[in-house]
Design an enzyme around this catalytic site. Structure first.
Site, mmCIF file in Angstrom:
data_model
loop_
_atom_site.group_PDB
_atom_site.id
_atom_site.type_symbol
_atom_site.label_atom_id
_atom_site.label_comp_id
_atom_site.label_asym_id
_atom_site.label_seq_id
_atom_site.Cartn_x
_atom_site.Cartn_y
_atom_site.Cartn_z
ATOM 1 N N ASN A 59 0.841 -1.212 0.000
ATOM 2 C CA ASN A 59 0.000 0.000 0.000
ATOM 3 C C ASN A 59 0.870 1.253 0.000
ATOM 4 O OD1 ASN A 59 -3.062 -0.407 0.184
ATOM 5 N ND2 ASN A 59 -2.258 -2.007 1.518
ATOM 6 N N ARG A 90 4.702 -0.364 27.512
ATOM 7 C CA ARG A 90 3.868 0.224 26.453
ATOM 8 C C ARG A 90 3.709 1.739 26.619
ATOM 9 N NH1 ARG A 90 2.224 -2.606 21.920
ATOM 10 N NH2 ARG A 90 0.943 -1.176 20.777
ATOM 11 N N ASN A 119 -6.752 5.062 7.984
ATOM 12 C CA ASN A 119 -6.339 3.655 7.999
ATOM 13 C C ASN A 119 -6.978 2.929 6.819
ATOM 14 O OD1 ASN A 119 -5.335 1.140 9.181
ATOM 15 N ND2 ASN A 119 -7.471 0.716 9.741
ATOM 16 N N HIS A 166 -8.325 -0.765 5.748
ATOM 17 C CA HIS A 166 -8.691 -2.068 6.331
ATOM 18 C C HIS A 166 -9.166 -2.991 5.204
ATOM 19 C CE1 HIS A 166 -9.821 -4.907 9.388
ATOM 20 N NE2 HIS A 166 -10.944 -5.111 8.725
ATOM 21 N N GLU A 183 -10.715 6.824 18.641
ATOM 22 C CA GLU A 183 -10.184 6.013 19.750
ATOM 23 C C GLU A 183 -10.652 4.555 19.690
ATOM 24 O OE1 GLU A 183 -13.446 8.089 20.053
ATOM 25 O OE2 GLU A 183 -11.589 9.263 19.962
ATOM 26 N N ALA A 239 -9.058 -3.120 -4.811
ATOM 27 C CA ALA A 239 -9.624 -2.140 -3.878
ATOM 28 C C ALA A 239 -8.550 -1.299 -3.168
ATOM 29 C CB ALA A 239 -10.515 -2.845 -2.857
ATOM 30 N N GLU A 240 -7.694 -1.938 -2.379
ATOM 31 C CA GLU A 240 -6.812 -1.168 -1.496
ATOM 32 C C GLU A 240 -5.898 -0.190 -2.235
ATOM 33 O OE1 GLU A 240 -4.951 -3.209 1.826
ATOM 34 O OE2 GLU A 240 -6.114 -4.975 1.366
HETATM 35 C C1 GAR Z 1 -3.155 -4.686 3.923
HETATM 36 O O1 GAR Z 1 -4.021 -5.641 3.380
HETATM 37 C C2 GAR Z 1 -3.919 -3.773 4.883
HETATM 38 O O2 GAR Z 1 -5.231 -3.514 4.466
HETATM 39 C C3 GAR Z 1 -3.904 -4.614 6.137
HETATM 40 O O3 GAR Z 1 -2.598 -5.144 6.185
HETATM 41 C C4 GAR Z 1 -2.123 -5.341 4.837
HETATM 42 C C5 GAR Z 1 -0.759 -4.719 4.708
HETATM 43 O O4 GAR Z 1 -0.188 -5.023 3.456
HETATM 44 N N1 GAR Z 1 -4.251 -3.832 7.298
HETATM 45 C C6 GAR Z 1 -4.947 -4.315 8.319
HETATM 46 O O5 GAR Z 1 -5.310 -5.481 8.386
HETATM 47 C C7 GAR Z 1 -5.277 -3.314 9.415
HETATM 48 N N2 GAR Z 1 -6.327 -3.790 10.265
HETATM 49 P P1 GAR Z 1 0.970 -4.119 2.844
HETATM 50 O O6 GAR Z 1 2.053 -3.954 3.921
HETATM 51 O O7 GAR Z 1 1.489 -4.914 1.682
HETATM 52 O O8 GAR Z 1 0.405 -2.790 2.418
#
Ligand code: GAR
Length: 210
Positions: free
Chosen positions: A14, A66, A108, A110, A148, A180-181
């Protein structure tokens, strides 16, 4: 020019989609000022370096507890002072103080259609495993502002992707990324950088151009 920091834990595909979109003009009016990863081996840090972008390692493992990590992470972010923080596969919970400090300035991606298949325990490949276990026929991805809660902030954009007979989690993950992403995330950054969307209460609305 919008100054963005991208936070990544893994492969960084991404992140790469965003870098490519800046290079080819699909994102305008924005620059990436730093990439933060909690994982020293993350390919994402290499991708940042190749692009001449500062890569920063910020892992809870390197702090006593943390709270100490949360303080250091928030301080680092305040020092960078970005206009936008992009969580692109970042699997560390964002400290509450950072969410408060950067209200409506954290987004973010998802890999599912929120509010389905999201929340605690739903990340990366696990999301696609659960989608296949449940037998849904359509999944997708969501870009949203971070509040949050876990995957609960105002939704910016969503795109549906078909689940196909014989899909494995890996095959489905790849299709969701490609269809999509890698489209939604750059488009959302471009919309924010060019003032086309704003948060109104708990929703995202398009700003009319008149
Ligand atoms: C992606 O699919 C993103 O949507 C997901 O982690 C992957 C990272 O891939 N994120 C989550 O699950 C957040 N809850 P990438 O490092 O190749 O972009």
């Amino acid at each position: 020019m919008l100054r963005a920091v991208i936070c990544v834990s893994g492969g960084g595909t991404n992140l790469q989609a965003v870098l490519d979109a800046i290079d080819n003009g699909r994102i305008t009016n924005a620059e990436i000022i730093a990439v933060i990863s909690n994982n020293a081996g993350a390919k994402a840090l290499d991708r940042a370096e190749k692009h001449g972008i500062q890569g920063i390692l910020m892992s809870p493992k390197n702090y006593g507890d943390r709270d100490a990590f949360n303080r250091a992470f928030t301080e680092k972010m305040c020092e960078l002072n970005p206009d936008l923080i992009v969580l692109a596969g970042f699997l560390v919970k964002i400290p509450e103080e950072m969410v408060a400090r950067f209200s409506n300035r954290i987004i973010n991606i998802h890999p599912a259609l929120i509010p389905s298949f999201c929340g605690v325990g739903y990340y990366g490949l696990k999301v696609h495993e659960k989608v296949l276990e449940r037998g849904v026929k359509v999944t997708g991805a969501t870009v949203h502002f971070v509040n949050e809660g876990m995957d609960e902030g105002p939704i910016i954009a969503q795109k549906a992707v078909e689940v196909q007979e014989g899909d494995t989690p890996e095959v489905l993950q790849k299709r969701v990324m490609e269809q999509a992403e890698w489209i939604l995330l750059p488009a959302a950054i471009d919309d924010i950088a060019n003032g086309r969307i704003k948060v109104a209460g708990d929703k995202v609305v398009r700003v009319s151009s008149t």
